[in-house]
Design a protein around this motif. Structure first.
Motif, PDB file in Angstrom:
ATOM      1  N   ALA A 326      -7.703  -0.731   9.631  1.00  0.00           N
ATOM      2  CA  ALA A 326      -7.608  -1.071   8.212  1.00  0.00           C
ATOM      3  C   ALA A 326      -7.446   0.226   7.433  1.00  0.00           C
ATOM      4  CB  ALA A 326      -8.853  -1.814   7.745  1.00  0.00           C
ATOM      5  N   ILE A 327      -6.691   0.164   6.346  1.00  0.00           N
ATOM      6  CA  ILE A 327      -6.440   1.362   5.541  1.00  0.00           C
ATOM      7  C   ILE A 327      -6.630   1.015   4.074  1.00  0.00           C
ATOM      8  CG2 ILE A 327      -4.793   3.174   4.925  1.00  0.00           C
ATOM      9  CD1 ILE A 327      -3.312   2.607   7.543  1.00  0.00           C
ATOM     10  N   THR A 328      -7.353   1.864   3.375  1.00  0.00           N
ATOM     11  CA  THR A 328      -7.473   1.766   1.930  1.00  0.00           C
ATOM     12  C   THR A 328      -6.806   2.981   1.303  1.00  0.00           C
ATOM     13  OG1 THR A 328      -9.535   0.497   1.966  1.00  0.00           O
ATOM     14  CG2 THR A 328      -9.058   1.727  -0.040  1.00  0.00           C
ATOM     15  N   VAL A 329      -5.803   2.748   0.487  1.00  0.00           N
ATOM     16  CA  VAL A 329      -5.174   3.811  -0.300  1.00  0.00           C
ATOM     17  C   VAL A 329      -5.827   3.783  -1.678  1.00  0.00           C
ATOM     18  CG1 VAL A 329      -3.055   4.630  -1.380  1.00  0.00           C
ATOM     19  CG2 VAL A 329      -2.997   3.722   0.952  1.00  0.00           C
ATOM     20  N   ALA A 330      -6.514   4.845  -2.032  1.00  0.00           N
ATOM     21  CA  ALA A 330      -7.159   4.898  -3.340  1.00  0.00           C
ATOM     22  C   ALA A 330      -6.097   4.995  -4.422  1.00  0.00           C
ATOM     23  CB  ALA A 330      -8.089   6.103  -3.425  1.00  0.00           C
ATOM     24  N   ARG A 344      -2.989   0.466  -9.116  1.00  0.00           N
ATOM     25  CA  ARG A 344      -3.229  -0.438  -7.997  1.00  0.00           C
ATOM     26  C   ARG A 344      -1.904  -0.864  -7.356  1.00  0.00           C
ATOM     27  NH1 ARG A 344      -7.993  -1.789  -6.831  1.00  0.00           N
ATOM     28  NH2 ARG A 344      -9.730  -1.542  -8.276  1.00  0.00           N
ATOM     29  N   ARG A 345      -0.919  -1.086  -8.197  1.00  0.00           N
ATOM     30  CA  ARG A 345       0.386  -1.481  -7.660  1.00  0.00           C
ATOM     31  C   ARG A 345       0.966  -0.369  -6.783  1.00  0.00           C
ATOM     32  NH1 ARG A 345       5.985  -1.796 -11.088  1.00  0.00           N
ATOM     33  NH2 ARG A 345       7.337  -2.400  -9.371  1.00  0.00           N
ATOM     34  N   ILE A 346       0.886   0.866  -7.245  1.00  0.00           N
ATOM     35  CA  ILE A 346       1.387   1.988  -6.448  1.00  0.00           C
ATOM     36  C   ILE A 346       0.639   2.087  -5.127  1.00  0.00           C
ATOM     37  CG2 ILE A 346       1.591   4.499  -6.344  1.00  0.00           C
ATOM     38  CD1 ILE A 346       3.669   3.189  -8.112  1.00  0.00           C
ATOM     39  N   ALA A 347      -0.683   1.873  -5.154  1.00  0.00           N
ATOM     40  CA  ALA A 347      -1.473   1.931  -3.923  1.00  0.00           C
ATOM     41  C   ALA A 347      -1.011   0.856  -2.937  1.00  0.00           C
ATOM     42  CB  ALA A 347      -2.955   1.764  -4.242  1.00  0.00           C
ATOM     43  N   ARG A 348      -0.800  -0.359  -3.439  1.00  0.00           N
ATOM     44  CA  ARG A 348      -0.328  -1.442  -2.551  1.00  0.00           C
ATOM     45  C   ARG A 348       1.062  -1.126  -2.005  1.00  0.00           C
ATOM     46  NH1 ARG A 348      -2.040  -4.720  -6.953  1.00  0.00           N
ATOM     47  NH2 ARG A 348       0.151  -5.019  -7.513  1.00  0.00           N
ATOM     48  N   ASN A 349       1.920  -0.643  -2.878  1.00  0.00           N
ATOM     49  CA  ASN A 349       3.306  -0.395  -2.458  1.00  0.00           C
ATOM     50  C   ASN A 349       3.412   0.763  -1.477  1.00  0.00           C
ATOM     51  OD1 ASN A 349       4.051  -2.494  -4.063  1.00  0.00           O
ATOM     52  ND2 ASN A 349       5.116  -1.285  -5.602  1.00  0.00           N
ATOM     53  N   THR A 350       2.445   1.663  -1.509  1.00  0.00           N
ATOM     54  CA  THR A 350       2.437   2.737  -0.503  1.00  0.00           C
ATOM     55  C   THR A 350       2.334   2.132   0.895  1.00  0.00           C
ATOM     56  OG1 THR A 350       1.396   4.271  -2.070  1.00  0.00           O
ATOM     57  CG2 THR A 350       1.237   4.815   0.277  1.00  0.00           C
ATOM     58  N   HIS A 351       1.464   1.147   1.053  1.00  0.00           N
ATOM     59  CA  HIS A 351       1.385   0.438   2.327  1.00  0.00           C
ATOM     60  C   HIS A 351       2.721  -0.225   2.664  1.00  0.00           C
ATOM     61  CE1 HIS A 351      -3.050   0.481   2.902  1.00  0.00           C
ATOM     62  NE2 HIS A 351      -3.107   0.407   1.575  1.00  0.00           N
ATOM     63  N   ALA A 352       3.296  -0.894   1.667  1.00  0.00           N
ATOM     64  CA  ALA A 352       4.522  -1.663   1.916  1.00  0.00           C
ATOM     65  C   ALA A 352       5.649  -0.761   2.394  1.00  0.00           C
ATOM     66  CB  ALA A 352       4.935  -2.418   0.653  1.00  0.00           C
ATOM     67  N   VAL A 353       5.805   0.388   1.761  1.00  0.00           N
ATOM     68  CA  VAL A 353       6.882   1.307   2.142  1.00  0.00           C
ATOM     69  C   VAL A 353       6.668   1.815   3.565  1.00  0.00           C
ATOM     70  CG1 VAL A 353       7.901   3.562   1.676  1.00  0.00           C
ATOM     71  CG2 VAL A 353       7.458   1.995  -0.219  1.00  0.00           C
ATOM     72  N   LEU A 354       5.432   2.193   3.884  1.00  0.00           N
ATOM     73  CA  LEU A 354       5.168   2.767   5.209  1.00  0.00           C
ATOM     74  C   LEU A 354       5.171   1.702   6.304  1.00  0.00           C
ATOM     75  CD1 LEU A 354       2.391   5.347   4.296  1.00  0.00           C
ATOM     76  CD2 LEU A 354       4.790   5.798   4.793  1.00  0.00           C
ATOM     77  N   HIS A 355       4.698   0.511   5.989  1.00  0.00           N
ATOM     78  CA  HIS A 355       4.637  -0.531   7.003  1.00  0.00           C
ATOM     79  C   HIS A 355       5.958  -1.277   7.125  1.00  0.00           C
ATOM     80  CE1 HIS A 355       3.742  -4.447   8.801  1.00  0.00           C
ATOM     81  NE2 HIS A 355       2.766  -3.830   9.438  1.00  0.00           N
ATOM     82  N   ASP A 356       6.461  -1.794   6.013  1.00  0.00           N
ATOM     83  CA  ASP A 356       7.629  -2.667   6.069  1.00  0.00           C
ATOM     84  C   ASP A 356       8.946  -1.901   6.151  1.00  0.00           C
ATOM     85  OD1 ASP A 356       5.820  -4.716   5.825  1.00  0.00           O
ATOM     86  OD2 ASP A 356       6.061  -4.902   3.667  1.00  0.00           O
ATOM     87  N   GLU A 357       9.050  -0.802   5.402  1.00  0.00           N
ATOM     88  CA  GLU A 357      10.313  -0.064   5.381  1.00  0.00           C
ATOM     89  C   GLU A 357      10.376   1.022   6.441  1.00  0.00           C
ATOM     90  OE1 GLU A 357      11.664   1.165   1.530  1.00  0.00           O
ATOM     91  OE2 GLU A 357      10.736  -0.545   0.514  1.00  0.00           O
ATOM     92  N   SER A 358       9.233   1.667   6.699  1.00  0.00           N
ATOM     93  CA  SER A 358       9.228   2.743   7.696  1.00  0.00           C
ATOM     94  C   SER A 358       8.812   2.273   9.083  1.00  0.00           C
ATOM     95  CB  SER A 358       8.285   3.865   7.240  1.00  0.00           C
ATOM     96  OG  SER A 358       8.679   4.380   5.992  1.00  0.00           O
ATOM     97  N   SER A 359       8.308   1.036   9.179  1.00  0.00           N
ATOM     98  CA  SER A 359       7.972   0.405  10.469  1.00  0.00           C
ATOM     99  C   SER A 359       6.977   1.208  11.291  1.00  0.00           C
ATOM    100  CB  SER A 359       9.257   0.179  11.294  1.00  0.00           C
ATOM    101  OG  SER A 359      10.150  -0.677  10.599  1.00  0.00           O
TER     102      SER A 359
END
Length: 605
Positions: A326-330, A344-359
């Motif tokens: 599990a990862i929490t981006v502050a 908060r949106r930027i924190a969530r989207n950091t996950h999205a970019v690294l997980h969904d776009e960068s795989s």
């Protein structure tokens, strides 16, 4: 290309390039060092440095260093939990933030309850609309863990959610809570929580390594102390649970920073150390540490907080590659106060970019096989094991916390890091380097603070930021006169250096230029008198200093300068100190503030 056109071509890109030897690399590096006059140094020694754990980071790692390679410490996974933390005491505002997070990418919640956050009685309001059988809930209630768990179980019953459908953690961390708040460490709460949860598959305890990280711990110290705390909890839990059940009842929380490779290695080393503990406890095969990685609060800045987005992105990357469950981006504004919706949106989207776009989650142990990462993992695990065994031999984590030994251990590391920060060997972009003194302030509602405990909480930027605060108390900033001597080609480099250093303290530069100071000092003295300050700094090249620095310094003294600096490592009569790469910037700023009679009485020196 193959001779037969019908025969398929094969790619042999690696074979088409010669394989350089270590000696060839050393020769090339030696040639570069020689150009800067360094002919009597070993090229590898010259480019190596030592971590706070005494681990030497070398410039080159090869297959010769690949001892102890182990690719089996990670399970294959499709995703990590995107865990959003909430601590806003305003229950309605928190409820909306919780729903926004879950609807837009978060997959689990970390709720700080009690004195440091949300009132336990407000839990039904905060989780109104949340599907408790889908979203794992991590409770963080300090000494109120039993009351928090009771509230969660009551809420699940009210929603007709079976206890067996709940997931997450009770989050009890009695030793960490004592370190953080000073509350008594009641280890018996672990057994009571294990019974209280009933059939709910909730983990009982969270070993929070970030408590020690935020107090200044090195990577190995964070791991070693957390391991000692984990062992203390295992001892308590195995009074009522089997070893395997007790191991499953724990999770570990670690900080990740913008130092990506040490953070990757730290998570890998933590699993290696804990696997060894499990083995010695007689656990069945396949037991592994559950990790919750959190972007470091210590590295976050209040000034130029937008840079925190970059720091948090690197930290999240390291956590993903390092295998965190599990990862929490502050949010980037977390050091200022309660985060806003954009943060908060930027924190969530950091996950999205690294997980969904960068795989990043599609590769199992992406760092496995890297000679550097594997070696660093081994060395970090060894260092952490030493910290752990030293604590155990001296009576265990709680005893060492209570008698001050852990604080003494961390204080030594804090002192080393503080020296690196003061000398800007560990630069902080936007604060100690490239400070934007005219930035528009970012304001947020104040966040609740836990009461002080046995260990301090520090941020790397805090001393520089305190000076910035002091510089902004009055109607105008304190000023420093920068005497630029000679044409721009001669003075611009050191003028920029001095401007950057003084900006780290929020000081306003006033530049006066004398294109030919060898002809006289009237021009520069007139500019100094108009500047309205009593501190000056000479900025030029060494060749011009030899001709003009002494007379200019004497003239500035006569015109009222009480403190005269010079940019460069040169000794000149009438100059009080030198500014150069590696000088003690905080000392320079404090001496300047003292001369300007700016009140910095509350700022650490």
């Amino acid at each position: 290309m193959p001779d037969d056109p019908q025969e398929p071509a094969t790619l042999t890109l690696g074979d088409e390039f010669p394989t350089p030897s270590r000696d060839e690399w050393r020769e090339l590096v030696s040639a570069v060092l020689a150009k800067s006059g360094r002919t009597d140094v070993d090229p590898e020694d010259a480019l190596s440095f030592e971590t706070y754990d005494g681990i030497t980071i070398r410039p080159l790692y090869t297959s010769d260093d690949a001892h102890g390679v182990d690719h089996g410490d990670l399970d294959i996974r499709d995703a990590w939990e995107v865990c959003a933390r909430h601590a806003d005491p305003d229950a309605q505002r928190t409820r909306q933030a919780v729903l926004d997070d879950l609807e837009r990418g978060a997959t689990s919640l970390w709720l700080t309850l009690g004195a440091g956050g949300i009132a336990i009685d407000d839990l039904p309001t905060v989780l109104d609309g949340v599907l408790l059988d889908l979203a794992p809930i991590v409770l963080d209630a300090g000494a109120d863990s039993e009351a928090a768990l009771a509230a969660l179980l009551d809420l699940a019953a009210a929603k007709d959610v079976a206890p067996t459908s709940l997931s997450g953690s009770c989050g009890a961390d009695p030793i960490g809570t004592r370190a953080r708040t000073g509350a008594d460490a009641d280890l018996g709460v672990l057994g009571r929580l294990a019974a209280q949860r009933g059939d709910a598959p909730l983990r009982v305890a969270t070993v929070d390594g970030t408590v020690y990280h935020d107090a200044g711990a090195s990577d190995a110290q964070e791991l070693g102390i957390a391991t000692a705390v984990g062992v203390a909890y295992l001892r308590e839990l195995t009074g009522t649970l089997s070893v395997d059940e007790a191991l499953d009842a724990l999770e570990f929380r670690f900080a990740v920073t913008a130092e990506q490779f040490p953070s990757i290695a730290k998570l890998r080393a933590a699993r290696r150390v804990w696997d060894r503990v499990a083995e010695l406890c007689g656990a069945s095969d396949g037991r592994r540490q559950r990790q919750h990685a959190v972007t470091s609060a210590a590295m976050a800045t209040r000034r130029d907080p937008w840079v925190n987005m970059l720091r948090d992105t690197i930290g999240c990357f390291a956590a993903a590659v390092g295998g965190a469950d599990a990862i929490t981006v502050a949010p980037f504004d977390a050091a200022i106060g309660l985060p806003d919706d954009f943060a908060r949106r930027i924190a969530r989207n950091t996950h999205a970019v690294l997980h969904d776009e960068s795989s990043l989650a599609r590769v199992t142990d992406a760092a496995g096989g890297s000679w550097f990462v594997e070696t660093l993992t081994d060395e970090l695990a060894e260092a952490a094991w030493t910290v752990f065994t030293d604590i155990e031999a001296a009576g265990g984590a709680l005893a060492q916390l209570d008698d001050g030994s852990i604080e003494k251990l961390l204080a030594a590391t804090r002192e080393k890091r503080s020296a690196d920060l003061a000398h800007r060997r560990a630069p902080i972009t936007g604060v100690s380097e490239f400070a934007f003194v005219d930035e528009k302030p970012v304001t947020r509602p104040s966040a609740p603070e836990w009461p002080g405990g046995l260990l301090p909480r520090v941020r790397y930027a805090q001393d520089y930021e305190a000076l910035r605060d002091a510089a902004e108390v009055g109607d105008s900033r304190p000023r420093v006169f920068l005497a630029a001597l000679g044409p721009p080609a001669v003075h611009s480099a050191r003028l920029g250096f001095a401007t950057n250093l003084f900006a780290a303290g929020g000081l306003a530069p006033v530049v006066g230029i004398s294109t030919d100071p060898t002809e006289g000092t009237d021009e520069i003295v007139a500019a100094f008198r108009d500047s309205g300050t009593t501190v000056a700094c000479l900025c030029s090249a060494d060749t011009l200093y030899g001709q003009a620095a002494g007379p200019v310094a004497a003239a500035l003294r006569e015109a009222g300068a009480e403190l005269v600096w010079i940019a460069g490592r040169v000794e000149v009569d009438g100059v009080d100190g030198q500014l150069f790469a590696g000088c003690d910037a905080l000392d320079v700023l404090h001496r300047t503030f003292d001369t300007l009679e700016v009140d910095v009485s509350g700022v650490a020196r």
